[in-house]
Design a protein around this motif. Structure first.
Motif, PDB file in Angstrom:
ATOM      1  N   LYS A   1      -6.063  -6.775 -11.081  1.00 49.94           N
ATOM      2  CA  LYS A   1      -6.131  -7.260  -9.495  1.00 49.94           C
ATOM      3  C   LYS A   1      -7.218  -8.501  -9.437  1.00 49.94           C
ATOM      4  O   LYS A   1      -7.904  -8.944  -9.981  1.00 49.94           O
ATOM      5  CB  LYS A   1      -6.233  -5.829  -8.877  1.00 49.94           C
TER       6      LYS A   1
ATOM      7  N   TYR B   1      -3.610 -10.707  -3.923  1.00 50.55           N
ATOM      8  CA  TYR B   1      -4.618 -10.372  -3.290  1.00 50.55           C
ATOM      9  C   TYR B   1      -5.236 -11.595  -2.358  1.00 50.55           C
ATOM     10  O   TYR B   1      -6.059 -12.383  -2.590  1.00 50.55           O
ATOM     11  CB  TYR B   1      -5.261  -9.762  -2.972  1.00 50.55           C
TER      12      TYR B   1
ATOM     13  N   GLU C   1       2.947  -4.351   1.281  1.00 50.12           N
ATOM     14  CA  GLU C   1       0.959  -3.986   1.962  1.00 50.12           C
ATOM     15  C   GLU C   1       0.410  -2.592   2.374  1.00 50.12           C
ATOM     16  O   GLU C   1      -0.349  -2.657   2.723  1.00 50.12           O
ATOM     17  CB  GLU C   1       1.355  -5.349   2.397  1.00 50.12           C
TER      18      GLU C   1
ATOM     19  N   VAL D   1      -5.403  -3.551  -0.063  1.00 55.04           N
ATOM     20  CA  VAL D   1      -5.010  -4.597   1.651  1.00 55.04           C
ATOM     21  C   VAL D   1      -5.755  -4.036   2.048  1.00 55.04           C
ATOM     22  O   VAL D   1      -6.749  -4.794   3.100  1.00 55.04           O
ATOM     23  CB  VAL D   1      -3.157  -4.465   1.774  1.00 55.04           C
TER      24      VAL D   1
ATOM     25  N   CYS E   1       0.081 -11.287  -0.602  1.00 58.67           N
ATOM     26  CA  CYS E   1      -0.066 -10.658  -2.073  1.00 58.67           C
ATOM     27  C   CYS E   1       1.346 -10.631  -2.788  1.00 58.67           C
ATOM     28  O   CYS E   1       2.019 -10.832  -2.347  1.00 58.67           O
ATOM     29  CB  CYS E   1      -0.269  -8.637  -2.135  1.00 58.67           C
TER      30      CYS E   1
END
Length: 298
Positions: A188, A227, A257, A263, A287
């Motif tokens: 991520k 993100y 999302e 998120v 995203c």
């Protein structure tokens, strides 16, 4: 009056710098606490108490300009390659005596982490995963580092919430990201309220560009997620356009999302996000999933 405030600020930062130095010199032990204030011994030198709580830092002593020029020479320290990076001082609780190294690798990166609000929330959400904040501003980085030290000390007896899995370093992700991370290491990457660089001649300094996206795709594993969140619609459209045009990324749906915890975390975790909420401003989220690498590119 101004001179008095300046001296107080300098003294406060000096004390915090000594605390940071003490923590870096020795691994964080469960039975050890280091005070924020040095005490003199009989020889006149400074030593650190191992019994006093480390106070949470006060943000007013770390204020500086909101943005920094990513193209300037900031005298940054960075490894020649990921193999040369020493993570032991950033994640001392994960140090392995046999390998003489950290036993896990960073998987989550908050690029331009600001004052560390998202990092703190990520620590609880992913207690077994190493998360790293990268910030280019000196005083802001020091604030986050002092904040993590204080939280580790405060919650040291709570194994599920001891903040050992998060850390921060001062770095320029636009220049040196591959120096820190291996290919496909991250799962991520967060870009929360980045500098919009409104003027067209400054667009090249934006954190999302075609060239930079190729580097992000390199350090991000297949299926990993980028993100983005901003309160500037023009920047949102810019980031979406460049990510959609890049062959290694695919946008995730609004339904995805809505159910994704990260998120929800980044929506209001950062200082900037909280300020936008207070001012009843808009926030735009996008995203993107990292696609598999084509066989002919491997």
């Amino acid at each position: 009056m101004a001179e008095l405030k300046d001296n107080k600020r300098k003294l406060y930062r000096k004390e915090k710098a000594e605390t940071r130095k003490a923590f870096k010199q020795a691994r964080f032990e469960d039975d050890q606490q280091i005070s924020a204030t040095p005490s003199g011994d009989e020889s006149g030198s400074n030593s650190f108490s191992t019994t006093t709580e480390v106070d949470l830092p006060r943000k007013r002593f770390y204020r500086q300009r909101a943005h920094s020029n990513p193209f300037s020479d900031h005298s940054l320290e960075y490894p020649r390659s990921p193999d040369a990076m020493d993570w032991t001082k950033l994640y001392p609780a994960y140090y392995n005596e046999e390998s003489k190294d950290v036993q896990s690798r960073v998987e989550i990166a908050d690029i331009g982490c600001g004052y560390g609000g998202l990092l703190i929330n990520l620590a609880a959400e992913f207690p077994q995963i190493l998360c790293l904040g990268m910030e280019i501003r000196v005083q802001v980085t020091q604030y986050v580092e002092d904040r993590i030290i204080a939280l580790r000390n405060k919650y040291k007896d709570e194994p599920k919430k001891n903040f050992q899995n998060i850390s921060v370093l001062r770095g320029n992700a636009m220049k040196f990201l591959p120096n820190f991370f291996y290919k496909g290491q991250l799962s991520k990457m967060f870009f929360c309220f980045p500098d919009p660089h409104f003027k067209q001649r400054k667009h090249k300094a934006r954190i999302i560009t075609n060239t930079l996206l190729s580097e992000y795709a390199y350090v991000l594993r297949e299926g990993g997620v980028v993100y983005t969140i901003t309160d500037v619609e023009d920047l949102h459209l810019w980031m979406v356009k460049h990510l959609e045009e890049h062959p290694m990324f695919e946008r995730l749906s609004k339904d995805w999302e809505k159910q994704d915890k990260c998120v929800q975390l980044m929506w209001n975790s950062t200082e900037e996000g909280q300020k936008v909420s207070r001012n009843k401003g808009n926030k735009w989220v996008a995203c993107f999933k990292r696609l598999p690498t084509p066989e002919d590119c491997e």
